[in-house]
Design a protein around this motif. Structure first.
Motif, PDB file in Angstrom:
ATOM      1  N   ARG A  30       4.341  64.515 -45.888  1.00  0.00           N
ATOM      2  CA  ARG A  30       4.119  65.763 -45.146  1.00  0.00           C
ATOM      3  C   ARG A  30       2.725  66.319 -45.396  1.00  0.00           C
ATOM      4  NH1 ARG A  30       7.181  65.786 -41.040  1.00  0.00           N
ATOM      5  NH2 ARG A  30       8.090  63.806 -41.687  1.00  0.00           N
ATOM      6  N   ASN A  32       1.981  69.577 -44.550  1.00  0.00           N
ATOM      7  CA  ASN A  32       2.089  71.004 -44.811  1.00  0.00           C
ATOM      8  C   ASN A  32       2.249  71.246 -46.312  1.00  0.00           C
ATOM      9  OD1 ASN A  32       3.496  73.608 -45.214  1.00  0.00           O
ATOM     10  ND2 ASN A  32       3.223  73.714 -43.000  1.00  0.00           N
ATOM     11  N   LYS A  35       5.657  72.456 -47.500  1.00  0.00           N
ATOM     12  CA  LYS A  35       6.655  71.374 -47.509  1.00  0.00           C
ATOM     13  C   LYS A  35       6.434  70.454 -48.697  1.00  0.00           C
ATOM     14  CE  LYS A  35       7.715  71.399 -42.632  1.00  0.00           C
ATOM     15  NZ  LYS A  35       7.430  70.793 -41.333  1.00  0.00           N
ATOM     16  N   HIS A 113      -4.818  78.896 -47.862  1.00  0.00           N
ATOM     17  CA  HIS A 113      -4.697  79.443 -46.514  1.00  0.00           C
ATOM     18  C   HIS A 113      -5.766  80.493 -46.270  1.00  0.00           C
ATOM     19  CE1 HIS A 113      -2.983  81.643 -43.080  1.00  0.00           C
ATOM     20  NE2 HIS A 113      -2.502  80.449 -42.763  1.00  0.00           N
ATOM     21  N   THR A 118      -5.661  77.584 -42.898  1.00  0.00           N
ATOM     22  CA  THR A 118      -4.574  76.679 -42.527  1.00  0.00           C
ATOM     23  C   THR A 118      -3.799  76.261 -43.765  1.00  0.00           C
ATOM     24  OG1 THR A 118      -4.037  74.529 -41.579  1.00  0.00           O
ATOM     25  CG2 THR A 118      -6.141  74.694 -42.696  1.00  0.00           C
ATOM     26  N   SER A 119      -2.534  75.856 -43.558  1.00  0.00           N
ATOM     27  CA  SER A 119      -1.747  75.324 -44.667  1.00  0.00           C
ATOM     28  C   SER A 119      -1.503  73.832 -44.497  1.00  0.00           C
ATOM     29  CB  SER A 119      -0.393  76.038 -44.761  1.00  0.00           C
ATOM     30  OG  SER A 119      -0.610  77.395 -45.025  1.00  0.00           O
ATOM     31  N   GLU A 120      -2.190  73.241 -43.502  1.00  0.00           N
ATOM     32  CA  GLU A 120      -2.006  71.807 -43.261  1.00  0.00           C
ATOM     33  C   GLU A 120      -3.097  71.044 -43.987  1.00  0.00           C
ATOM     34  OE1 GLU A 120       0.525  70.586 -41.376  1.00  0.00           O
ATOM     35  OE2 GLU A 120       1.250  72.632 -41.072  1.00  0.00           O
TER      36      GLU A 120
END
Lengths: 132, 494
Positions: A30, A32, A35, A113, A118-120
């Protein structure tokens, strides 16, 4: 020990190994960050379950010495079988470690973030490649 | 008397951390933590003097005798590591970084010192304790605080590196915990000596082999053994410079002790190196680390990244010493712990000086700095020569004993490869020295305003530079102790 027997006798171990691999897969696959933290949690939980599983004694109860009014301070003559309390105690510490790790990971995710917007992970990597 | 002081080694920094949180005064916290670290160093030296020659000091926490209670136990091996960690902590703490890490405002700086003290406490705890699960707890204390310390670097990528370090470190920690669990399942005890006495490792016993695998892989992640090193270059190059110096000098060293302890004390050299033949994996990985990481270092344009990749290569030398499993080679690996801590700690402190005055350690920004900052640059040259292994520096001492150990084992090819890999170090150190002294500064980046680093920064860096030469000439307290420790480990003791 053949496979069906291994599956039925050691089912708890198979289950927690499956759980562990699920957690590890999430961490790896993942992008994220949240996650990833959840995957790490599942991974840790599997290790905790491993300790709890090995502490189980067949037919054992909670490790509390029963109080018998007739024999104060004694077992009342009957043997008590109880699960091994030591791994449970160790896991209390491991759970605390897990909570601290999760809290720190989430705090870092908040910071990331804020810095990247972003958190990706893949988007953050792309941002770094662009901005240096 | 001495066994009562022993427990203070861990308790002092552990209690000093909340004091820093409560007092909140940055200047007080700085001096207070310096004092605490100095006290820890004094204790470690006293312990080392006491146990040299085969002594053992044991302390039973809460008066519960082992194996039921937790035991703190110090022999030459542990005392050597304690002295290493505390001496490096003392030098790094005396480094005056003029305003602390970039991401921490003045009114929060006391927390930075608290986290630093917790990290030291964790590292000392891993080294001192004789209880397997206790090691896991201290491992996580030191790891969690080092994730925080890494994240305080000024660049946004510092936080990303810390997150990545956290993921890898936690996986390593859980592997370690599972390994300890399997050992507990096999022996019913958590006391290290008790486990070692009861464990009868054999290749037919899947549980024991699995425990060994989990422990070795888990520790290898924390030690950054090639190819599990990926977190290290990022973490070291984006952390605040003082933190890089501290972590490079101590954290991986303690992990190395842990690996040696698991292999030699718990499982025993005959099982690991004769039955299982772990060296068939460890030796090629060590040599790959030496070559690939050194080659990667050559192509770095940031001095910190260059040093970080060089660290991965140097860890290769240490694990190479481990895989020889003879007294000379293992002592070479152990002495390299201290020697590498001295040189790499010194080099990262030099980086901190350069960052403070020049503002960047990109290789192009350093052109012509050799004339503007002669003392800082000279310290860098000494550290660099030591990385190459020039006679008269600590690097030479390590490589001498490593090569002797490898030859004793009959691995001529490996000995040649050690010498060849030194040439790669020559290339990446030479690249930096060439830029510092011989390249003209670019016109867009004038260096006329750059002055020598302040004394508070220069002095600690020079202490390590002088140590790199001093311990390159006298080896009684480095190789002498390491040899004793290696013999103790090979005999299965701690």
């Amino acid at each position: 020990m053949n496979l069906p027997q291994a599956l039925s006798d050691l089912w708890a171990y198979w289950l927690l190994i499956a759980l562990m691999m699920v957690g590890l897969y999430i961490v790896i696959a993942r992008d994220n960050l949240i996650k990833k933290v959840m995957g790490l949690n599942i991974f840790q939980a599997a290790a905790i379950l491993f300790y709890v599983t090995m502490a189980k004694v067949a037919g054992g109860t909670a490790p509390i010495v029963p109080h018998d009014p007739a024999h104060p301070g004694g077992h009342g003559g009957h043997e008590v079988v109880y699960s091994n309390p030591l791994p449970h105690v160790l896991m209390l510490t491991a759970i605390v470690v897990g909570v601290a790790t999760t809290a720190l990971a989430l705090a870092l995710a908040v910071r990331i973030h804020g810095d990247y917007g972003t958190s990706e992970e893949d988007e953050a990597v792309a941002y770094d490649a662009e901005h240096g | 008397m001495i066994e009562k002081i022993l427990v203070l080694e861990v308790v002092l920094p552990l209690l000093a951390a909340p004091v820093c949180v409560l007092v909140r005064h940055p200047r007080f916290c700085r001096l207070f933590s310096l004092g605490v670290v100095a006290a820890c160093f004094a204790i470690a030296v006293a312990l080392l003097v006491e146990v040299r020659g085969g002594g053992v000091i044991s302390y039973q926490l809460g008066g519960w005798p082992p194996p039921l209670g937790i035991e703190y136990r110090v022999s030459t091996v542990n005392a050597y590591l304690l002295a290493l960690v505390t001496s490096m902590a003392l030098v790094v703490f005396s480094f005056d970084s003029r305003g602390g890490p970039p991401r921490v405002p003045e009114q929060r700086r006391h927390l930075y010192y608290a986290v630093f003290l917790l990290c030291i406490s964790g590292l000392l705890g891993i080294t001192i304790t004789g209880d397997a699960f206790n090691i896991f707890v201290f491992l996580e204390i030191s790891s969690l605080s080092s994730y925080i310390l890494v994240s305080l670097g000024g660049h946004r990528r510092a936080v990303m590196s810390a997150f990545y370090y956290l993921v890898m470190g936690t996986i390593g920690g859980v592997f370690f915990m599972l390994g300890v669990g399997l050992l507990y399942q096999a022996t019913g005890t958590l006391n290290l000596r008790d486990i070692a006495a009861r464990l009868e490792p054999s290749l037919d016993d899947r549980g024991t082999v699995l425990a060994l695998a989990l422990l070795v892989v888990g520790i290898s992640i924390k030690l950054a053994v090639f190819p599990l090193h990926h977190w290290l270059p990022n973490a070291y190059s984006f952390a605040p410079p003082k933190v890089s110096a501290f972590l490079a000098a101590t954290a991986t060293k303690v992990s190395f002790y842990l690996l040696a302890m698991v292999l030699f004390t718990i499982f025993g050299a005959p099982f690991v190196f004769e039955e299982l033949r772990l060296q068939a994996v460890l030796l090629p990985l060590s040599i790959l680390a030496m070559f690939l990481a050194s080659s990667a270092a050559i192509f770095q344009t940031d001095l910190r990244r260059l040093l970080a990749y060089s660290s991965v290569a140097q860890i290769g030398y240490m694990t190479l010493g481990l895989s020889t499993a003879n007294a000379t080679g293992l002592a070479g690996g152990l002495v390299h712990l201290f020697n590498h801590a001295v040189m790499k700690g010194g080099l990262f402190l030099v980086v901190a000086c350069l960052l403070y005055r020049v503002g960047s350690v990109h290789i192009d920004a350093l052109a012509g700095i050799g004339r503007r900052m002669p003392l800082t640059s000279a310290a860098l040259v000494i550290g660099g020569l030591s990385l190459i292994g020039v006679p008269g520096t600590v690097g030479f001492v390590s490589k001498w004993y490593l090569v002797s150990g490898v030859l004793e084992r009959g691995w001529t090819a490996a000995a040649v490869l050690i010498l060849l890999s030194s040439l790669l170090a020559l290339v990446y150190v030479g690249k930096v020295v060439e830029v510092l002294y011989f390249r003209k500064p670019a016109e867009t980046q004038p260096v006329d305003h750059v002055r020598e680093a302040p004394l508070g920064m220069l002095a600690p860096a020079w202490v390590l530079a002088v140590a790199a030469v001093f311990f390159g000439l006298t080896t009684d307290w480095t190789y002498g102790v390491a040899r004793e420790a290696a013999e103790l480990l090979l005999a299965g003791g701690i």
